[in-house]
Design an enzyme around this catalytic site. Sequence first.
Site: not given
Length: 270
Positions: A14, A76, A78, A187
């Site tokens: 991201s 990433c 997420t 993360c």
Amino acid sequence: MHSDPRSPIGIIDSGMGGISIRTALVRAMPHEETIYWADTAHCPYGGKARKEIVQLVRAGVETLLTEGVKIIVVACNTATTAAIATLREEWPEMPFVGLEPAVKPAAETTRSGIIGVLGTEFTVRSEMFRTTARRYASGVRVIPVAGNGLVEAVEQGLEEAPETERLLRGYIEPLLAAGADRLVLACTHFPLLAPQIERIIDGRDMRLIDPAEAIARHTREILAASGLLYEPNGVTTEAPIHHFISTGGAEAAERLRLRAEQYAARLRKR
């Protein structure tokens, strides 16, 4: 999928977070070229809906495919949680390497029987995370913490800001008080905060668990097994090329490149 070992490794994140994974990839495979795609224009992902994240990550994959990559590392947590199954279904010929919280090594090494997991809201509330915790942490207490505001701090270059330290202390001190002796960085932005985290836990019984080196080893194994690992015969003076692409434009891409150089230099000094 490109079958030429000279094709680059694709990396998706991201924003800045994948720098931690990219650095480990470059160290593990120094002859490989990389293309890093960062969705700076839409960062952070942690508070978005799954459908939106899938659409954004799909755009990154399509960009990397036009660049001729041979493997894609979804650097990433997420994005992996939200989109990895869809990506593998839509591009079955392309090998994807995803991330899951490194609960297993934390659970295997904890002495107190309590581990903390610091991730985005999306990751720590996901079914993937719950499944991982059940699978690898039986008999271990797992305390998930959503590190809201930390991704934004890294993106803005505010790692050393007093407010960032206050945020970190607010997340980490309760884990220390609960007896956690392992902290999983779930993360990829959070290893960029490691110096600040280490100052907070200094002198106390807690160790950080960063999955970057394990991801790099796994990626290398996949490439080697498929005959796509680039290892030149003999001595070569040809330096690999590393590209950075950002949805935020050329200036954001240059910021990524500089931060990647700074992060790699910091690790070399450790």
